[in-house]
Design an enzyme around this catalytic site. Structure first.
Site, PDB file in Angstrom:
ATOM      1  N   SER A 298       0.830  -1.265  -0.160  1.00 29.16           N
ATOM      2  CA  SER A 298      -0.044  -0.035  -0.061  1.00 29.16           C
ATOM      3  C   SER A 298       0.805   1.452  -0.041  1.00 29.16           C
ATOM      4  CB  SER A 298      -0.734  -0.021   1.263  1.00 29.16           C
ATOM      5  OG  SER A 298      -2.094   0.956   1.094  1.00 29.16           O
TER       6      SER A 298
ATOM      7  N   GLU B 128      -9.822  -4.623  -4.475  1.00 29.16           N
ATOM      8  CA  GLU B 128      -9.153  -3.588  -3.607  1.00 29.16           C
ATOM      9  C   GLU B 128     -10.433  -2.564  -3.415  1.00 29.16           C
ATOM     10  OE1 GLU B 128      -5.951  -3.543  -2.643  1.00 29.16           O
ATOM     11  OE2 GLU B 128      -4.691  -4.640  -3.979  1.00 29.16           O
TER      12      GLU B 128
ATOM     13  N   HIS C  22      -8.329  -4.927   0.250  1.00 27.04           N
ATOM     14  CA  HIS C  22      -7.084  -4.374   0.314  1.00 27.04           C
ATOM     15  C   HIS C  22      -6.443  -4.819   1.519  1.00 27.04           C
ATOM     16  CE1 HIS C  22      -4.015  -1.307  -0.442  1.00 27.04           C
ATOM     17  NE2 HIS C  22      -4.176  -0.693   0.695  1.00 27.04           N
TER      18      HIS C  22
END
Length: 501
Positions: free
Chosen positions: A201, A312, A412
Site C-alpha cells: 500500500s 481492492e 486491500h
C-alpha cells in the site's frame, strides 16, 4: 519453544536479542536519533552510540497516530495485535530477523508497512519476519514518521532548509534505514549488496518513489510492491513544493498561523490532523515527479515484482459511487472511453463501481508501474494478482462495506497474512488450503529476494511481464495459474485518460 539469548554488535553498540525456532530476532534497534524537539520536521539524524549491551527484545513504539475503527476490516487484519499499542514521537526503530546472525552473505528483505501515510508501524504482528527468515532471508521492518509529523510541508520549514525543502520526512526515514542496513546488516548475517526493498500500500508507493530518488541508488538491488504505486496516481501529479506548503498550512487549520518554533513545542497529539498528507516534490529527496522519472527511464533499473488484489475497491468505494459512475459513463467527458468497461445496468453497476475504484486507485497504477518500468528500463518484471479471500470468522465485529455491498472479497491488505506466512497472528478459521497458499506465496517472495526471479517451487512457469496486451500475470489463489492480466482492456482505457479523472 525455548528461547536463547543472542548477541551482535552494530556501529552504535552491542545488542542482545532472542533466538527461537532457528531464528534470531533483534527488535527496537534505533536507526536514527529521536525526531523530537528541534529535530521535529527535519531529516533524520544518526543514532547515538551506547555503552554495554542494549536489550533488543521488544519493538520500538509506533508513531503517534489515530487508529482505524475497531469494527473495520482494516483494523481486524492489520492492527488487532496481542501486544498493547505504545505510541511515541520517538519512533525511529527497526527490527531484524535472521536465520544465521553469525554467518554471512544472506539476502535481505526490507519491508515497509502500509497505512495511507497515517497509520502503521514496523512492530505490527502481521509483519513479523520469523517465517520469512526461516526461508533463508534476513528480514528488516521499520517504523517511520506518519501523518503531519512525517509529511507536513510548510513555508517556514522550507525557509530554514538549505535546499528549500520540506515534507517527505517519512520517506527520508526509510532512506536513513536503508543506509543503516547498508552499514550494519552484515552483523546479522546479511549481505548489504543483496537488499530487496518491499512494501504494501503506502509502503509500496514509497518503494516506487525511492526507485526514482538518486539518493537511494545502490541501496537496494530489487523492488517489490503490493497494491499501490507512486506513479500514474489516481489523484494526479505529485504536488510541487509550493502546492505542498499551501496544503500543509491548510491542513494545520487553526494552527496554520502558529510560528514554527511554537509548532515544534506542541505535544504530538496536537498534530493528529484530519488531512491526508503524502509524498510530494520536496526539493531534497524528490525533485522530479516520479512518473516523469520512470517515463524518461531514469529510475533504478532493478528487477521488480508487483501486483494487486482482486477486490481492492471493496474497502474504498463510498456510498453513492454507483450514481457517480453512472453519470461518468453516460454523460461525462470520458463516457465513450469508460462505458465499454464499466456497465451500469441494474445488475452490474455495483460491481462496476467497485471495479472503477480498484482500477483507478490500485490495479491501474500498479500495472502502469510495471509497464513503464519494462518499457523504459528493460529490467525483468513480474506481475501477480492475489485472488483468495481469507476466511473471516462469522462472529467478527465487522462493519459492512461503505458502499452497502455484501462482503469484502479479496480486499486491500488481504494478502498480507499469506505473503509473510503469518496466518497464526490472527485467530481466524484457516484451512489447509489457506496454509498451503501462504507457504507458496511466502516461498515465491523469498525466491525473488534470493534469486531475483520468483519462479520455481509449486508455481507454474511465470513469464516476465511485457508491454503487450497479452502480458501475463500469476494468479495466487486456491488454484495457481498464469493468465493474461485481468481486465487489461479497462486498464488500457484508463491509461489514455488524464488524471485526476
Amino acid at each position: 519453544m525455548s528461547t536463547d539469548q543472542v548477541r551482535t554488535r552494530v556501529a552504535s553498540g552491542a545488542l542482545l536479542g532472542a533466538s527461537a525456532g532457528g531464528v534470531a530476532a533483534f527488535r527496537g534497534i534505533p536507526y536514527a536519533a529521536p525526531p523530537v524537539g528541534p529535530l521535529r520536521w527535519r531529516p533524520p539524524a544518526p543514532p547515538a552510540a551506547w555503552d554495554g549491551d542494549r536489550p533488543a527484545l521488544q519493538p520500538g513504539p509506533a508513531p503517534v497516530q489515530p487508529q482505524p475503527p475497531r469494527n473495520s476490516i482494516m483494523w481486524h487484519t492489520n492492527f488487532a495485535d496481542s501486544r498493547a499499542l505504545v505510541m511515541s514521537e520517538d519512533c525511529l526503530y527497526l527490527n531484524v530477523w535472521s536465520p544465521d546472525p553469525g554467518g554471512g552473505g544472506l539476502p535481505v528483505l526490507v519491508f515497509l508497512q502500509g497505512g495511507g501515510n497515517r497509520f502503521g508501524h514496523g512492530g505490527q504482528e502481521i509483519h513479523d519476519g520469523a517465517s520469512m527468515a526461516r526461508r533463508g532471508v534476513v528480514v528488516v521492518t521499520l517504523t517511520l514518521r506518519v501523518g503531519a509529523l512525517g509529511y507536513l510541508a510548510h513555508p517556514e520549514l522550507a525557509a530554514e532548509d538549505e535546499h528549500g525543502a520540506s515534507g517527505n520526512y517519512g520517506p527520508l526515514d526509510v532512506l536513513a534505514a536503508l543506509r543503516w542496513v547498508r552499514e550494519n546488516i552484515a552483523a546479522f548475517g546479511g549481505d548489504p549488496d543483496r537488499v530487496t526493498l518491499a512494501g504494501n500500500s503506502a509502503g509500496a508507493a514509497i518503494v516506487n518513489h525511492l526507485m526514482a530518488a538518486p539518493a537511494a541508488r545502490g541501496l537496494f538491488r530489487a523492488a517489490l510492491g503490493q497494491s499501490s504505486a507512486g506513479i500514474h496516481r489516481g489523484e494526479g501529479a505529485m504536488a510541487t513544493q509550493e502546492e505542498a506548503q499551501q496544503e500543509g498550512v491548510r491542513a494545520l487549520g487553526p494552527l496554520g498561523a502558529v510560528p514554527l518554533e511554537q509548532l515544534r513545542r506542541l505535544p504530538p497529539v496536537s498534530l493528529l490532523l484530519d488531512a491526508h498528507l503524502g509524498v510530494v516534490l520536496d526539493g531534497r529527496l524528490l525533485t522530479t515527479d516520479t512518473t516523469e522519472v520512470f517515463e524518461a527511464g531514469h529510475q533504478a533499473a532493478v528487477p521488480l515484482l508487483v501486483g494487486w488484489n482482486s477486490d481492492e475497491g471493496a474497502l474504498y468505494t463510498p456510498a453513492g459511487a454507483a450514481d457517480a459512475l453512472r453519470e461518468r459513463v453516460t454523460s461525462g467527458p470520458h463516457a465513450r472511453v469508460l462505458a465499454p468497461h464499466y456497465p451500469v445496468g441494474p445488475a452490474e453497476i455495483a460491481a462496476s463501481a467497485r471495479a472503477f475504484t480498484s482500477e483507478t486507485r490500485f490495479g491501474g497504477p500498479v500495472w502502469r508501474w510495471a509497464r513503464t518500468h519494462v518499457d523504459t528500463s528493460g529490467a525483468p518484471t513480474w506481475v501477480y494478482r492475489f485472488d483468495h479471500a481469507p476466511p473471516l470468522p462469522p462472529d467478527l465485529d465487522l462493519a459492512p462495506p461503505p458502499d452497502g455491498g455484501t462482503g469484502y472479497g479479496v480486499f486491500h491488505t488481504a494478502e498480507l497474512p499469506y505473503t509473510g506466512d503469518n496466518l497464526d497472528c490472527r485467530r481466524w478459521p484457516w484451512t489447509e488450503a489457506d496454509r498451503e497458499l501462504a507457504r507458496v506465496t511466502a516461498d515465491t517472495w523469498a525466491r525473488f529476494v534470493t534469486d531475483l526471479d520468483p519462479n520455481g517451487g509449486a508455481l507454474p512457469a511465470w513469464p516476465g511481464f511485457d508491454t503487450t496486451p497479452e502480458a501475463r500475470a500469476l494468479v495466487l489463489g486456491t488454484r495457481l495459474r498464469v493468465e493474461p492480466v485481468p481486465r487489461v482492456a479497462a486498464l488500457e482505457a484508463l491509461a489514455t485518460l488524464p488524471r485526476p479523472l
